[in-house]
Design a protein around this motif. Sequence first.
Motif, PDB file in Angstrom:
ATOM      1  N   ILE A 188      41.968  66.912  13.815  1.00 48.24           N
ATOM      2  CA  ILE A 188      40.962  66.042  13.214  1.00 48.24           C
ATOM      3  C   ILE A 188      41.214  64.563  13.468  1.00 48.24           C
ATOM      4  O   ILE A 188      40.296  63.816  13.842  1.00 48.24           O
ATOM      5  CB  ILE A 188      40.884  66.310  11.693  1.00 48.24           C
ATOM      6  CG1 ILE A 188      40.512  67.779  11.425  1.00 48.24           C
ATOM      7  CG2 ILE A 188      39.901  65.368  11.006  1.00 48.24           C
ATOM      8  CD1 ILE A 188      40.769  68.240  10.006  1.00 48.24           C
ATOM      9  N   LYS A 189      42.478  64.122  13.301  1.00 47.14           N
ATOM     10  CA  LYS A 189      42.756  62.687  13.284  1.00 47.14           C
ATOM     11  C   LYS A 189      43.557  62.180  14.476  1.00 47.14           C
ATOM     12  O   LYS A 189      43.676  60.967  14.666  1.00 47.14           O
ATOM     13  CB  LYS A 189      43.513  62.318  11.993  1.00 47.14           C
ATOM     14  CG  LYS A 189      42.762  62.661  10.718  1.00 47.14           C
ATOM     15  CD  LYS A 189      41.443  61.914  10.597  1.00 47.14           C
ATOM     16  CE  LYS A 189      41.657  60.434  10.373  1.00 47.14           C
ATOM     17  NZ  LYS A 189      40.375  59.714  10.166  1.00 47.14           N
ATOM     18  N   PHE A 214      41.062  64.294  17.853  1.00 42.98           N
ATOM     19  CA  PHE A 214      39.627  64.215  17.567  1.00 42.98           C
ATOM     20  C   PHE A 214      38.851  65.392  18.150  1.00 42.98           C
ATOM     21  O   PHE A 214      37.718  65.254  18.606  1.00 42.98           O
ATOM     22  CB  PHE A 214      39.033  62.898  18.086  1.00 42.98           C
ATOM     23  CG  PHE A 214      39.645  61.687  17.442  1.00 42.98           C
ATOM     24  CD1 PHE A 214      39.316  61.324  16.146  1.00 42.98           C
ATOM     25  CD2 PHE A 214      40.570  60.913  18.134  1.00 42.98           C
ATOM     26  CE1 PHE A 214      39.889  60.207  15.555  1.00 42.98           C
ATOM     27  CE2 PHE A 214      41.146  59.798  17.545  1.00 42.98           C
ATOM     28  CZ  PHE A 214      40.800  59.437  16.246  1.00 42.98           C
ATOM     29  N   LYS A 251      38.080  67.976  16.295  1.00 46.14           N
ATOM     30  CA  LYS A 251      37.199  68.362  15.208  1.00 46.14           C
ATOM     31  C   LYS A 251      36.842  67.131  14.391  1.00 46.14           C
ATOM     32  O   LYS A 251      37.707  66.296  14.107  1.00 46.14           O
ATOM     33  CB  LYS A 251      37.868  69.410  14.309  1.00 46.14           C
ATOM     34  CG  LYS A 251      38.138  70.747  14.993  1.00 46.14           C
ATOM     35  CD  LYS A 251      38.825  71.722  14.053  1.00 46.14           C
ATOM     36  CE  LYS A 251      39.115  73.044  14.761  1.00 46.14           C
ATOM     37  NZ  LYS A 251      39.843  73.994  13.864  1.00 46.14           N
ATOM     38  N   ASP A 252      35.599  67.017  14.016  1.00 44.82           N
ATOM     39  CA  ASP A 252      35.143  65.877  13.228  1.00 44.82           C
ATOM     40  C   ASP A 252      35.510  66.081  11.751  1.00 44.82           C
ATOM     41  O   ASP A 252      35.418  67.197  11.220  1.00 44.82           O
ATOM     42  CB  ASP A 252      33.625  65.732  13.378  1.00 44.82           C
ATOM     43  CG  ASP A 252      33.061  64.632  12.515  1.00 44.82           C
ATOM     44  OD1 ASP A 252      33.310  63.452  12.812  1.00 44.82           O
ATOM     45  OD2 ASP A 252      32.392  64.966  11.505  1.00 44.82           O
ATOM     46  N   THR A 304      32.335  67.134   9.607  1.00 43.76           N
ATOM     47  CA  THR A 304      31.842  68.435  10.068  1.00 43.76           C
ATOM     48  C   THR A 304      32.795  69.542   9.647  1.00 43.76           C
ATOM     49  O   THR A 304      32.366  70.630   9.234  1.00 43.76           O
ATOM     50  CB  THR A 304      31.679  68.440  11.597  1.00 43.76           C
ATOM     51  OG1 THR A 304      30.764  67.416  11.987  1.00 43.76           O
ATOM     52  CG2 THR A 304      31.159  69.788  12.084  1.00 43.76           C
ATOM     53  N   SER A 305      34.092  69.283   9.709  1.00 40.19           N
ATOM     54  CA  SER A 305      35.085  70.272   9.300  1.00 40.19           C
ATOM     55  C   SER A 305      34.968  70.580   7.815  1.00 40.19           C
ATOM     56  O   SER A 305      35.072  71.743   7.393  1.00 40.19           O
ATOM     57  CB  SER A 305      36.498  69.763   9.623  1.00 40.19           C
ATOM     58  OG  SER A 305      36.676  69.622  11.018  1.00 40.19           O
TER      59      SER A 305
END
Length: 347
Positions: free
Chosen positions: A242-243, A246, A248-249, A252-253
């Motif tokens: 995620i961080k 990137f 996965k947003d 959105t996750s």
Amino acid sequence: MENFEYFNTTILSQHLILRNEETKFGEKIKYPANETISLADFINETKASFIIFGIKEFAGIKANHGRVGATHSWDIFLASFLNIQNNKYLKGSKVAVIGCLNYDAYNTEITNLDTNKPADLERLYEIVAEIDKDVTYLNTLIHRAGKKAIVIGGGHNNAYGNIKGLALATGSSINVVNFDAHTDFRLLEGRHSGNGFSYAFNEGFLDTYCVFGAHENYLNKHMIHQFKNNTDKLHLFTFEDIKVRFEKDFFTSINNINKLIKNKPYGIEIDVDAVENISSSAMSSSGFTVTETRQFVNLTANNAHASYLHLCEGSASLGTSPANMLGKLLTYLVTDFVKAQLPYVKS
């Protein structure tokens, strides 16, 4: 309950700071009038929709070979929470503070137990199992009364009692989302802070389990194997996904998690070690911001099936920031949860 310490006027007065022409939250919250009333009666009769209690213990963390703190987040939380403003955005009358499960009686024994000695480690497992019973009982009382539980403090071992209590109250397995740098899905080797979810899953109390923000450096082969072989029930969203990369947003996750858990009662677990530079047992320099954590709670709590919030693993003695920073974080997350839930509870 033998290990329960009631919240009362004396404790309130120790923390509450009054100001002219201001109404503090602590002036309006509900709490038991005295210790002669049973917890079950108070929880059933109060008009408050949210029942808050604390847990003061580090046994589960020590049993998991973790860093044991010297201060409990419950007291730090109260000092902050009771002094926020009672205003149009949130009324104190919506909330009841009943007290805390206090295991100070075990402190000397726990301090003297050596986790490198099998017999001592087994004793720690036994103590954690005893704590499980109390946490399960309180959660069951709260949910059977149709109220929402907010649990502050202790190790993440207490997730097991939260999950089991809600499952027993509803008569079926429940779903959970865990905002955490770790999965806490370790082996079933005796109860500790690293296997509350694996025990609950193995015993049929936990159905769908989503972990949000786990750090890949701390995923052992057993955990990876479990999540790979149970893709219909176990879902992993790593911090690096995620961080860092990137892939996965963030939002959105969270929406995808909501779709996975919203079909039945579920709990929201927040281990503060997932928040960057917050004093905790596994404090980290890399993590989500406080604002991102608040957004996570707001978005996952915005559903009628959201049934409890658990904030755990914090201890101001394990970091360099002032204690009130941890207290403010816990307070923000509690009020964010309550505000998100207001449309779904009785007025």
